[in-house]
Design a protein around this motif. Sequence first.
Motif, PDB file in Angstrom:
ATOM      1  N   GLU A   1       4.869  -0.609 -10.199  1.00  5.07           N
ATOM      2  CA  GLU A   1       3.845   0.179 -11.491  1.00  5.07           C
ATOM      3  C   GLU A   1       3.325  -0.911 -11.994  1.00  5.07           C
ATOM      4  N   ALA A   2       4.811  -2.543 -10.833  1.00  7.28           N
ATOM      5  CA  ALA A   2       3.678  -4.196 -10.983  1.00  7.28           C
ATOM      6  C   ALA A   2       2.189  -3.523 -10.360  1.00  7.28           C
TER       7      ALA A   2
ATOM      8  N   ASP B   1      15.774   2.287  -5.732  1.00  7.02           N
ATOM      9  CA  ASP B   1      14.767   2.588  -6.360  1.00  7.02           C
ATOM     10  C   ASP B   1      14.298   1.918  -7.395  1.00  7.02           C
ATOM     11  N   PHE B   2      15.206   1.173  -7.807  1.00  8.77           N
ATOM     12  CA  PHE B   2      14.928   0.804  -9.578  1.00  8.77           C
ATOM     13  C   PHE B   2      13.617  -0.524  -8.358  1.00  8.77           C
ATOM     14  N   LEU B   3      14.250  -1.369  -7.728  1.00  9.18           N
ATOM     15  CA  LEU B   3      12.979  -2.743  -6.809  1.00  9.18           C
ATOM     16  C   LEU B   3      11.995  -1.980  -7.147  1.00  9.18           C
ATOM     17  N   HIS B   4      12.115  -0.491  -6.592  1.00  9.57           N
ATOM     18  CA  HIS B   4      10.888  -0.860  -5.566  1.00  9.57           C
ATOM     19  C   HIS B   4       9.764   0.768  -6.713  1.00  9.57           C
TER      20      HIS B   4
ATOM     21  N   ILE C   1       0.826  -1.271   0.037  1.00 12.76           N
ATOM     22  CA  ILE C   1       0.315  -0.324  -0.179  1.00 12.76           C
ATOM     23  C   ILE C   1       1.039   1.640   0.369  1.00 12.76           C
ATOM     24  N   LEU C   2       1.720   1.302   1.287  1.00 16.13           N
ATOM     25  CA  LEU C   2       2.531   1.874   0.691  1.00 16.13           C
ATOM     26  C   LEU C   2       3.584   2.423  -0.261  1.00 16.13           C
ATOM     27  N   GLY C   3       4.183   1.456  -0.800  1.00 14.77           N
ATOM     28  CA  GLY C   3       5.302   1.753  -1.660  1.00 14.77           C
ATOM     29  C   GLY C   3       6.379   1.188  -1.644  1.00 14.77           C
ATOM     30  N   ARG C   4       6.893   0.852  -0.792  1.00 18.60           N
ATOM     31  CA  ARG C   4       8.251   0.775   0.116  1.00 18.60           C
ATOM     32  C   ARG C   4       8.432  -0.562   1.074  1.00 18.60           C
TER      33      ARG C   4
ATOM     34  N   CYS D   1      13.142  -6.730 -14.519  1.00 16.08           N
ATOM     35  CA  CYS D   1      14.464  -5.768 -13.131  1.00 16.08           C
ATOM     36  C   CYS D   1      14.990  -6.857 -12.807  1.00 16.08           C
ATOM     37  N   ILE D   2      16.499  -6.685 -12.606  1.00 15.63           N
ATOM     38  CA  ILE D   2      17.791  -7.393 -11.677  1.00 15.63           C
ATOM     39  C   ILE D   2      17.656  -6.560 -10.801  1.00 15.63           C
ATOM     40  N   ALA D   3      17.522  -6.669  -9.371  1.00 15.09           N
ATOM     41  CA  ALA D   3      17.685  -5.702  -8.923  1.00 15.09           C
ATOM     42  C   ALA D   3      18.758  -5.676  -7.791  1.00 15.09           C
TER      43      ALA D   3
END
Length: 396
Positions: free
Chosen positions: A344-345, A336-339, A24-27, A318-320
């Motif tokens: 987005e997903a 940031d890339f992973l989150h 819900i928070l996105g992190r 995404c290769i995190a």
Amino acid sequence: MVNTQTLKTLAPHIRDMLRVRSSILGRPLIGPQSINIHVIQACDRKCAFCWYFSPLISSPPKRVMLDYAVLEGVIDDCHEIGVDEINLEGGEIVLYPFTEQAFHKIKDLGMRLKAYSHLDFESKHLRYLCLADRLIVNFSAMTEESYRRVHGKIKGSMANLIKHLDRLLVARRKYGKPKIVLTFIAYDHNYKELPALLELAQQREIDRVYIRFFKATKEMKELVFSKQSLVEFREIVENALGAGYTFQHNLENLRNIIDNGHQFENIVALTSTPMHNDRLFVYDSTSGKKVNCQVGWFYSFMDENGRVIAPCDSVGVCIAGNVYERRFKDIWFDNDFLHNTLREASAGIHTCSSKWQECRYCGYVPVNKALNDKINRVRGETLAVPTEMDDQAKKA
Ligand SMILES: C[S@@+](CC[C@H](N)C(=O)[O-])C[C@H]1O[C@@H](n2cnc3c(N)ncnc32)[C@H](O)[C@@H]1O
Ligand code: SF4
Ligand code: SF4
């Protein structure tokens, strides 16, 4: 950064709620519920349907395995950041020289342990395999002759597999574990053997049977169900549904996939990606609808090269990061890339976009539905009154 010190002490339901809040928070507020780690890319079977080691595959992957020191670091991080379950996979895990050590470490740290093995090995491996909470056994043939054809085994036999299965079932009756899941990969040349597998599962009180549709690469095209075989397979599934099996299974889901009638529509071939060989798509398991994919907040995936992959290992979007270069906990929390990918997903993806086209293969449709139901329930709840979980989230 999240203070990870308290996470491992939280009760399972609080951890789970933190993952819902993460979405819900996105992190991320806590580690994933489960991490699937491919410890070795090597196998001593050559299953006809295997997208890595089938004799039909002209360039099988080279043998690669994860350094044990690196794996130990990942297991320690997982324990620290509140991961509930480690899922070890191959290739064949008993070929990894450190599987026994890894099993002990995971159990000593109190995490749940799942593992994949074909069970057709020397009996000495049972000593540690029985430490697992759940074993997933790929068993897609039901006579010695078809075992050799389907599983491509030069040494070993189906009798050897069954001998080990029975010993593990004795342990499960006594200690409650390992739970046993049999996986059957259904394709044009073996689907008629499914009833025999289901009977074996019922007689031996197997915990779960999971039937997967074969997914082809171009080189494996000849194994794809013909229209006639699919009609016959549907009949087999229908009869099995009427048999009153008491183990868990996904027969109903299988019938729904056949009945939605899209299996022979929109056949699309994708070329190889850095993540996997080419894919010859037979159907779109998302039916082309928007998917709010929550999987990446709850599950993580790592390959034998140490790459952490998100939102799942079916797609290469995404290769995190790589655990040979960064700690797993940093890849998870400071990224940031992973989150951004997970946000987005969650917001919704479509298989018609070139980025998410591999999601046609999604094996997580029911999982995503359950996760979205849970997340939407929490979203809908009044959050005016701070809960025990909110206090824990603040501490984290
Ligand atoms: C490559 S296997 C490795 C684990 C283990 N050796 C096994 O066979 O279960 C990983 C998963 O992919 C599945 N799999 C392999 N080839 C497949 C294919 N062509 N279509 C669908 N599933 C496949 C296996 O059944 C297994 O569940
Ligand atoms: S046992 Fe698994 S990894 Fe080995 S060949 Fe069969 S499907 Fe592939
Ligand atoms: S394949 Fe499924 S689980 Fe994986 S990213 Fe796509 S929608 Fe999510």
